[in-house]
Enzyme design. Structure first.
Site, mmCIF file in Angstrom:
data_model
loop_
_atom_site.group_PDB
_atom_site.id
_atom_site.type_symbol
_atom_site.label_atom_id
_atom_site.label_comp_id
_atom_site.label_asym_id
_atom_site.label_seq_id
_atom_site.Cartn_x
_atom_site.Cartn_y
_atom_site.Cartn_z
ATOM 1 N N HIS A 138 44.479 35.765 38.197
ATOM 2 C CA HIS A 138 43.049 35.487 38.464
ATOM 3 C C HIS A 138 42.464 34.635 37.336
ATOM 4 C CE1 HIS A 138 42.976 37.995 41.894
ATOM 5 N NE2 HIS A 138 42.060 37.467 42.252
ATOM 6 N N LYS A 189 37.368 37.963 35.314
ATOM 7 C CA LYS A 189 37.274 38.943 36.163
ATOM 8 C C LYS A 189 37.251 40.313 35.348
ATOM 9 C CE LYS A 189 39.788 40.381 40.264
ATOM 10 N NZ LYS A 189 38.761 40.341 41.011
#
Lengths: 249, 249, 249, 249
Positions: free
Chosen positions: B135, B139
């Site tokens: 990701h 995050k």
């Protein structure tokens, strides 16, 4: 539970010798006889074989199956050459022996079977689908048979879902970089030293892609599927084709 | 066929504005009203809405749903905060309105739903399974919720298939390179500028590996799933959770 | 250290507006003027610009460069249309201004430049090399220009290393799955909704493969290369083509 | 041109027998003797060996090298256990034999050497860098030595380029999904049946990622590097470590 008593026909071949090894190692199977070209099929019944695994040759497979059915032996068939006509002959024989199972398996690699099934399921939900298969450079055909089959399954699933043609604005492709079209699915074949047998099925829609990739490195990859077939054939009366139904797919 | 008359609640939010665009572009849906925080819910019934799409906030979603059910409007819910307790309250309301469908969707990305389902199916046939999720670096949690859920599904499928522990001879791993173990499945989290949201589920057995990869680039990836939900919610009475049943999985 | 005073020509274009954002955010550059079609080039000298970034149009780039060189402004050129002939005209102008640097950059994506360079280096050590490029389906050409250039570089590196032809036993390829051959390198083009611009260069020899993959998602990927060019152009007198020399390659 | 006369020490070992095969097949090398534990080293000089390839054991490699240097035989060393101290002893011996080349090679896989070098070059241009290595499940250490070395090279290259820390907003990672940190580079280790030895180095910056992947399937992957070493050792006087200088890197 008693181990399943198994006999291997064609035990000295490449697949056969792998099967002998795998069946010898598994806890729930017992390899009780190996039959080669020079041996009589009676060895199967004499050894009390419950499941015969045929890994021989298109010329001999039907005679072997006739013997098995007649003698109440379940059969797993990895030999090629069992087409539609042969399947109905086998079904005829099984009229006399309704308890016997014959399982004809074109591809023992569970990963390949799953990859193809997943591709068929995904096909209806994506705007685009293409296949890139990669193999060692000694392969004569392009694309691979598996890639061609997968392309046809994807194309049919798209048609059933009433998807239109895939978007593709290509107007200039003098050398054919877009690859082969098999039922409207573009298929690309890579040939490269160092590779064995690989396939990537790519799906795309707005903002996301899904990839199903299968890598096959050697003949041992067929053994889990072969063991599954040996374990299940006795529970399935009649003729079954492919591992799919055994995988609950 | 008449297009489905749709109203969007939370139309100015990030998901909402994408939904407005997608519903406006689709041939078989008609966006007849947009409801924002300051608007009365009566706008839905006044506009003759058949399907309401709730993309608001956990604080308002239950009031919105109560209105929809009372006024005979099917609802697709993309808002979070609808847990077990909320689901049974909704089911209670639907006792009075048995023809109405409420579809609660934790993840609209069809690719993600398929990837998770494929992983669950494959899990029982492979010795090893691991997850690598990647990701953007903003995050806060590692691993992602999707990766954790996928790991739990794999673990449960392995248990049902009575597979033993995965092979792993690691005796020295001072820094924790083997990653997190979630229900015995190793999960690895990559964080990297340039990435968005990606997940790779890897399966391995003797001689072969199978990989299911999902790449999600932007919010538009949720729109095919949202449109599917809008088209199907009217045909499913009662409460449905997740896109899986709509995908025939 | 004083920040570098930069002016952007074509500031309202797609690349231009990204450049304006990136130059504004970087600590060591100061965006002192934006020049659009209707503005006089004198704005550059009036603002005390040290480095001009030309992101305009093939029709205007040479006039812009003439002005920059004359006024002692270094130039970074991202506009296309600067070929061999234009380069020698610029070199002529620089005879009068030997201290000035002009940097013409066909591709600002550092990742793409590195991927191409790595491919050129690796090419001489592997039996096989193929390229799979994947793009959004609105692209008109197949394969991409980058893929074609990479193929030619690989082919030339192989020739210099006196490698023979790549192994390939294909005898049957009715649909053209083997893709385009560009100077003997097979190139495959995938077109798919959800993708942006991707390229995978694969190398194989006995028992190993090496893959160099570049994924480009949006125009922002050009900004690190553009900033590098702005920082370096003042230290390089004369004409330089491409980011390669700045990357120490 | 006359083929190079080569002797293999440790010819019956796993690497040794591969080397015997590869040297026998190459057109420009001639395998003139195989030396095993029970054989006298004099076999090397009696056979007129020009290049000796040592694939024996840390206990014997220094004695073998002493013999080679004394008898004017170039040596390629694939045996482990030649550290800094051993290297300076060898250098001492070479004072007497300045024309002799000794090439110590920790990794013969050209692909692995290139992958590491490419990673070092790319490291300075990307905000983020992480490593995912994947191996068969019989491996005791995590991460692999190659991954740890690559991480250290990346970290050093970033420091030299004065890059700051990588962006990472992770605040919650209870199970350690972010993997091991080796000099600030996150390293992830996958262990899986069906895999052999694989490494993926990922780089990311705004809008783009670059991936360098190396897959090693078997010992044959060391042979192109071994042949290169045999061909080049005679042209390099003194001690050389690693294939890098031979690859022009």
């Amino acid at each position: 539970m008693e181990p399943i008593r198994v006999g291997v026909l064609g035990a000295r071949g490449k697949m056969g010798s792998e099967a002998v090894r795998a069946l010898g190692e598994a806890a729930d199977t017992e390899l009780v006889t190996e039959i080669n070209r020079e041996d009589s099929l009676r060895g199967l019944s004499e050894a009390g074989v419950q499941v015969a695994v045929d890994l021989t040759h298109p010329d001999s497979v039907m005679d072997n199956l006739a013997f098995c059915v007649e003698h109440g032996i379940h059969a797993v068939v990895g030999t090629s050459g069992v087409g539609t006509e042969e399947l109905s002959r086998i079904q005829g024989w099984l009229g006399e022996q309704p308890r016997i199972g014959v399982l004809v398996v074109p591809n023992f690699a569970i990963g390949a079977v799953l990859a193809m099934k997943f591709s068929e399921i995904a096909a209806r939900y994506f705007d685009s689908a293409e296949i890139v298969e990669s193999h060692h450079p000694r392969k004569a055909d392009a694309p691979s048979g598996t890639a061609a089959r997968t392309a046809r399954m994807i194309s049919q699933a798209r048609a059933e879902a009433e998807l239109g043609p895939m978007p593709d604005a290509t107007t200039r492709d003098p050398g054919g970089a877009r690859g082969a079209e098999i039922d409207d699915v573009h298929v690309h074949a890579v040939r490269m030293t160092g590779l064995v047998a690989h396939q990537e099925v790519l799906f795309g829609t707005e903002g996301e892609t899904l990839t199903v990739r299968h890598d096959s490195y050697d003949r041992r990859s067929f053994m889990p599927g072969l063991l599954l077939a040996v374990r299940e054939v006795g529970r399935r009366e009649g003729v079954t084709v492919g591992l799919d139904p055994l995988l609950g797919l």
